[in-house]
Design a protein around this motif. Structure first.
Motif: not given
Length: 62
Positions: A3-8, A28-39, A51-56
């Motif tokens: 599962e992922y959470e997204f931010v625009d 990416a470095e401090y929030g552990h985000w990765e690039l999902h899509r760039l327009s 996006r970043r992965r949700i770890i349950r």
């Protein structure tokens, strides 16, 4: 399936490529985000979806 959470993130057209790279690197470095899509929009602005992965964690049973 993970599962992922997204931010625009909206990057206006006046922002240089170097500044945009630095902004996304900080995310990416401090929030552990990765690039999902760039327009790239017609007016030169960018819409970036990160996006970043949700770890349950499983509950511990006693």
């Amino acid at each position: 399936m993970p599962e992922y959470e997204f931010v625009d993130v909206y990057v206006p057209r006046g922002v240089s490529r170097k500044e945009a790279t630095r902004l996304l690197t900080d995310h990416a470095e401090y929030g552990h985000w990765e690039l999902h899509r760039l327009s790239l929009m017609r007016d030169g602005s960018r819409r970036v979806r990160l996006r970043r992965r949700i770890i349950r964690q499983a509950r511990a049973t006693w």
